[in-house]
Design an enzyme around this catalytic site. Structure first.
Site, PDB file in Angstrom:
ATOM      1  N   GLU A  41       0.866  -1.372  -0.082  1.00 30.93           N
ATOM      2  CA  GLU A  41      -0.053  -0.081  -0.056  1.00 30.93           C
ATOM      3  C   GLU A  41       0.807   1.184  -0.034  1.00 30.93           C
ATOM      4  O   GLU A  41       1.586   1.472   1.009  1.00 30.93           O
ATOM      5  CB  GLU A  41      -0.838   0.104   1.197  1.00 30.93           C
ATOM      6  CG  GLU A  41      -1.496   1.443   1.303  1.00 30.93           C
ATOM      7  CD  GLU A  41      -2.439   1.407   2.802  1.00 30.93           C
ATOM      8  OE1 GLU A  41      -2.722   2.590   2.798  1.00 30.93           O
ATOM      9  OE2 GLU A  41      -2.768   0.689   3.461  1.00 30.93           O
ATOM     10  N   ARG A  45       0.438  10.351   0.080  1.00 36.13           N
ATOM     11  CA  ARG A  45       0.630  11.483   1.041  1.00 36.13           C
ATOM     12  C   ARG A  45       1.802  12.211   0.603  1.00 36.13           C
ATOM     13  O   ARG A  45       2.075  13.301   1.335  1.00 36.13           O
ATOM     14  CB  ARG A  45       0.998  10.857   2.481  1.00 36.13           C
ATOM     15  CG  ARG A  45      -0.092   9.872   3.046  1.00 36.13           C
ATOM     16  CD  ARG A  45       0.324   9.414   4.313  1.00 36.13           C
ATOM     17  NE  ARG A  45      -0.688   8.457   4.785  1.00 36.13           N
ATOM     18  CZ  ARG A  45      -0.287   7.648   6.016  1.00 36.13           C
ATOM     19  NH1 ARG A  45       0.681   7.843   6.853  1.00 36.13           N
ATOM     20  NH2 ARG A  45      -1.477   6.879   6.388  1.00 36.13           N
ATOM     21  N   LYS A 129     -10.862  -1.818   6.965  1.00 37.26           N
ATOM     22  CA  LYS A 129      -9.800  -0.929   7.558  1.00 37.26           C
ATOM     23  C   LYS A 129     -10.175  -0.520   8.885  1.00 37.26           C
ATOM     24  O   LYS A 129     -10.995   0.364   8.946  1.00 37.26           O
ATOM     25  CB  LYS A 129      -8.946  -0.090   6.813  1.00 37.26           C
ATOM     26  CG  LYS A 129      -7.772   0.114   7.415  1.00 37.26           C
ATOM     27  CD  LYS A 129      -7.111   1.238   6.804  1.00 37.26           C
ATOM     28  CE  LYS A 129      -7.408   2.567   6.587  1.00 37.26           C
ATOM     29  NZ  LYS A 129      -6.351   3.398   5.997  1.00 37.26           N
TER      30      LYS A 129
END
Length: 215
Positions: A41, A45, A129
């Site tokens: 993943e 960001r 999640k």
């Protein structure tokens, strides 16, 4: 079509990756795959995240590549176009769910409460999640959610470490966990790929490391 449920088939940990330099992307991915960690993943960001994802998709085809920190429909389309086969969001809204469906990008959405679980379930998503896992109640909260949601499974992320991961992975409703400890910032910056491969390899033994199930 690819399903997020299959993410757990590749090992107990999904590394949460933050890349500051594109040139680190491929050697980092290769180091993780060499250690047996195939699901990656890469979070959106940083300004280079999409370039990094594109580089990994082209050079490391054995990786199961996803984009994290999806927040908008633009994020979902960009992740798909960069070569991702799944997306991860920090929270869940019907809008991000629809955006990922439109982009044909399977989503692992973040939830932290029963109401958020129900919102995701209403849109047909039952693998979620749990984020931020430790601040949101950790193992105790996941145990509490198991009663009303026996058909829902989770990937706890946020505050997960090699030390506490086994207690999460021992839960019956946890399929896999996410964490950043497999890719320490200093190791990435120094190009210490051997260290990352070692951490990846060690993560493969975390399920069952705490002994009896805590479910």
């Amino acid at each position: 079509m690819f399903s997020t449920l299959s993410l757990a088939d590749h090992g107990p940990v999904i590394p949460v990756i933050v890349l500051q330099r594109v040139e680190h992307a491929v050697p980092l991915a290769e180091a993780l795959v060499a250690g047996g960690v195939k699901v990656l993943e890469v979070t959106l960001r940083t300004p280079v995240a999409l370039q990094a994802i594109e580089a990994i998709a082209k050079a490391v085809p054995q990786a199961v590549l996803g984009a994290g920190t999806l927040r908008t429909s633009r994020d979902a389309r960009a992740a798909r176009d960069a070569g991702c086969v799944f997306g991860v969001s920090p929270g869940y809204t019907p809008e991000i769910g629809a955006a990922c469906r439109d982009a044909k990008l399977p989503l692992l959405p973040g939830v932290a409460s029963a109401s958020e679980v129900m919102a995701a379930n209403a849109d047909g998503i039952t693998f979620l999640k749990f984020f931020p896992a430790v601040p949101a109640g950790g193992v105790a909260m996941l145990k509490a959610l198991q009663g009303p949601f026996p058909d829902v499974s989770f990937c706890p992320t946020g505050g997960i470490t090699a030390g506490n991961a086994p207690s999460f992975l021992a839960l019956a409703n946890v399929r896999v966990c996410g964490g950043s400890w497999l890719t320490p910032a200093d190791a990435v910056e120094q190009g210490d790929w051997a260290r990352i491969t070692r951490l990846a390899r060690e993560s493969g033994g975390l399920r069952g490391a705490s002994g009896a199930s805590t479910a």
